[in-house]
Design a protein around this motif. Structure first.
Motif, short mmCIF file in Angstrom:
data_model
loop_
_atom_site.label_atom_id
_atom_site.label_comp_id
_atom_site.label_asym_id
_atom_site.label_seq_id
_atom_site.Cartn_x
_atom_site.Cartn_y
_atom_site.Cartn_z
N MET A 102 25.76 96.09 42.56
CA MET A 102 26.90 95.31 43.31
C MET A 102 26.97 93.83 43.49
O MET A 102 27.69 93.57 43.82
N LEU A 103 26.31 92.85 43.04
CA LEU A 103 26.61 92.08 42.90
C LEU A 103 26.67 91.29 41.18
O LEU A 103 26.80 89.81 41.96
N LYS A 104 27.45 91.45 40.75
CA LYS A 104 26.86 90.66 39.26
C LYS A 104 28.58 90.13 38.78
O LYS A 104 29.69 90.28 39.76
N ARG A 105 27.98 88.63 38.39
CA ARG A 105 29.49 87.98 38.63
C ARG A 105 29.72 87.53 39.27
O ARG A 105 30.42 86.17 39.56
N LYS A 106 28.99 87.41 40.39
CA LYS A 106 28.92 86.57 42.10
C LYS A 106 28.09 85.37 41.58
O LYS A 106 26.62 85.76 40.79
N THR A 107 28.43 84.17 42.17
CA THR A 107 27.44 83.54 42.04
C THR A 107 27.13 82.94 44.03
O THR A 107 28.25 82.75 44.07
N ALA A 108 25.95 82.46 44.23
CA ALA A 108 25.20 82.35 45.33
C ALA A 108 25.16 81.25 45.52
O ALA A 108 24.29 80.76 45.04
N LEU A 109 25.07 80.43 46.90
CA LEU A 109 24.46 79.05 46.84
C LEU A 109 23.55 79.50 48.72
O LEU A 109 24.92 79.96 49.73
N VAL A 110 22.36 78.85 48.57
CA VAL A 110 21.52 79.27 49.46
C VAL A 110 21.37 78.03 49.97
O VAL A 110 20.39 77.74 49.00
N THR A 111 21.61 76.97 51.14
CA THR A 111 20.57 76.07 51.68
C THR A 111 19.17 76.74 52.40
O THR A 111 19.11 77.59 52.87
N GLY A 112 18.76 75.44 51.99
CA GLY A 112 16.98 75.40 52.61
C GLY A 112 16.64 77.17 51.90
O GLY A 112 15.14 77.77 52.96
N SER A 113 16.29 77.18 50.39
CA SER A 113 16.21 78.33 49.81
C SER A 113 14.83 78.45 48.99
O SER A 113 14.29 79.76 48.59
N GLY A 114 14.07 77.19 49.71
CA GLY A 114 12.89 76.83 49.26
C GLY A 114 11.34 78.09 49.28
O GLY A 114 10.72 78.10 48.72
N ARG A 115 11.70 78.36 50.92
CA ARG A 115 11.01 78.63 51.43
C ARG A 115 11.53 79.81 52.39
O ARG A 115 12.80 79.88 52.91
N GLY A 116 10.77 80.59 53.56
CA GLY A 116 10.73 81.41 54.30
C GLY A 116 12.32 82.24 54.06
O GLY A 116 11.83 82.96 53.25
N ILE A 117 12.98 81.88 55.13
CA ILE A 117 14.35 83.39 55.39
C ILE A 117 14.73 82.93 54.16
O ILE A 117 15.14 84.06 52.98
N GLY A 118 15.10 81.36 53.85
CA GLY A 118 16.53 81.57 52.71
C GLY A 118 16.10 81.73 51.31
O GLY A 118 16.42 82.11 50.84
N LYS A 119 13.76 81.62 50.87
CA LYS A 119 13.96 82.67 49.39
C LYS A 119 14.26 83.66 50.02
O LYS A 119 14.45 84.46 48.68
N ALA A 120 13.47 85.32 50.60
CA ALA A 120 14.05 85.98 50.72
C ALA A 120 15.37 86.08 50.83
O ALA A 120 15.35 87.44 50.18
#
Ligand code: NAD
Length: 243
Positions: A1-19
């Motif tokens: 669904m998201l092939k070739r896309k790059t995503a930046l997620v802030t605060g993604s070490g744990r919790g909602i961001g990690k999921a």
């Protein structure tokens, strides 16, 4: 669904961001994990690499503009495009207005509001037309909440920011949406005293807290082609919370 896309997620070490990072990765996106804490983000990166997509870490304190400029420069060594930005990192420092110090006020505003500006402004330079921005607000920002004057103000700011981005970036076909979670089980809500949590859950018809995956699924949907015509919205994911 998201092939070739790059995503930046802030605060993604744990919790909602990690999921969120894991769900985007399971759907084919390459992930850049931002956090202020090194160890958790590196652990998450290992889990994501094992899914067969690439994961890079990008450490920065989002409340610091120069730190975000540096982060984007470092990211450019791996990729020249960020198609999906999830502004997830946020903090709580609860107190009633009578007891709140200016430090508690400023810290929350600096991370939750200034962080949003610091990251988004820099990411937009490398976001192609057709990108998606998803900002994590809170039901506190929509309805207000006792003892959260700094947090609720910051999360209402997330909604205003999102609705403005929708108007400014629509011509580039970039969508901007906010998600307002209710009570989701994470380290953030683990700190809420049990009696207060039980009282709050009386406001949820099922009496249950949500899970991090309840939020992650919506982020992936909004970032995919299925969500292309949704923009400028603040979507509550709160189990029908009667706030
Ligand atoms: P959490 O505290 O478990 O995780 C937050 C992450 O952000 C951590 O990894 C932390 O290191 C990182 N972070 C904190 N300050 C940072 C900074 N200055 N720069 C970079 N990273 C930083 O929180 P969570 O429950 O997963 O919440 C994630 C988001 O969802 C937050 O914006 C929060 O306000 C929002 N939210 C959570 C709930 C809930 O019930 N958990 C409800 C509504 C909204």
């Amino acid at each position: 669904m998201l092939k070739r896309k790059t995503a930046l997620v802030t605060g993604s070490g744990r919790g909602i961001g990690k999921a969120i990072a894991l769900d985007l990765a399971r759907n084919g996106a390459n992930i850049i994990l931002n956090d202020i804490e090194v160890t958790t983000a590196e652990e998450t990166a290992k889990e994501i690499n094992a899914l067969g997509v690439t994961a890079h870490t990008a450490f920065a304190d989002i409340s610091d503009f120069d730190s975000c400029v540096k982060m984007i420069e470092e990211i450019k060594a791996h990729t020249d495009h960020i198609d999906i930005l999830v502004n997830n990192a946020g903090i709580l420092l609860d107190n009633t207005i009578a007891k709140m110090s200016s430090e508690e006020w400023n810290k929350v505003i600096n991370v939750n509001v200034n962080g949003l500006f610091n990251v988004t402004k820099n990411v937009l330079e490398v976001m192609p037309d057709g990108g998606s921005i998803i900002n994590i607000s809170s039901v506190s920002g929509v309805c207000g909440n006792y003892g959260q004057v700094n947090y609720a103000t910051s999360k209402a700011g997330v909604v205003g920011f999102t609705k403005t981005l929708n108007k400014e970036l629509g011509r580039r076909n970039i969508t901007a949406n906010a998600i307002a979670p209710g009570f989701i089980k994470t380290e953030m809500t683990d700190k809420v005293p049990q009696d207060i949590l039980e009282r709050m859950l009386l406001l949820v018809p099922s009496r249950k807290m949500g899970t991090v995956d309840d939020i992650a699924g919506m982020v992936t949907f909004l970032a995919s082609d299925k969500g292309r015509y949704i923009s400028g919205q603040c979507i509550r994911i709160d189990g029908g919370l009667m706030f």
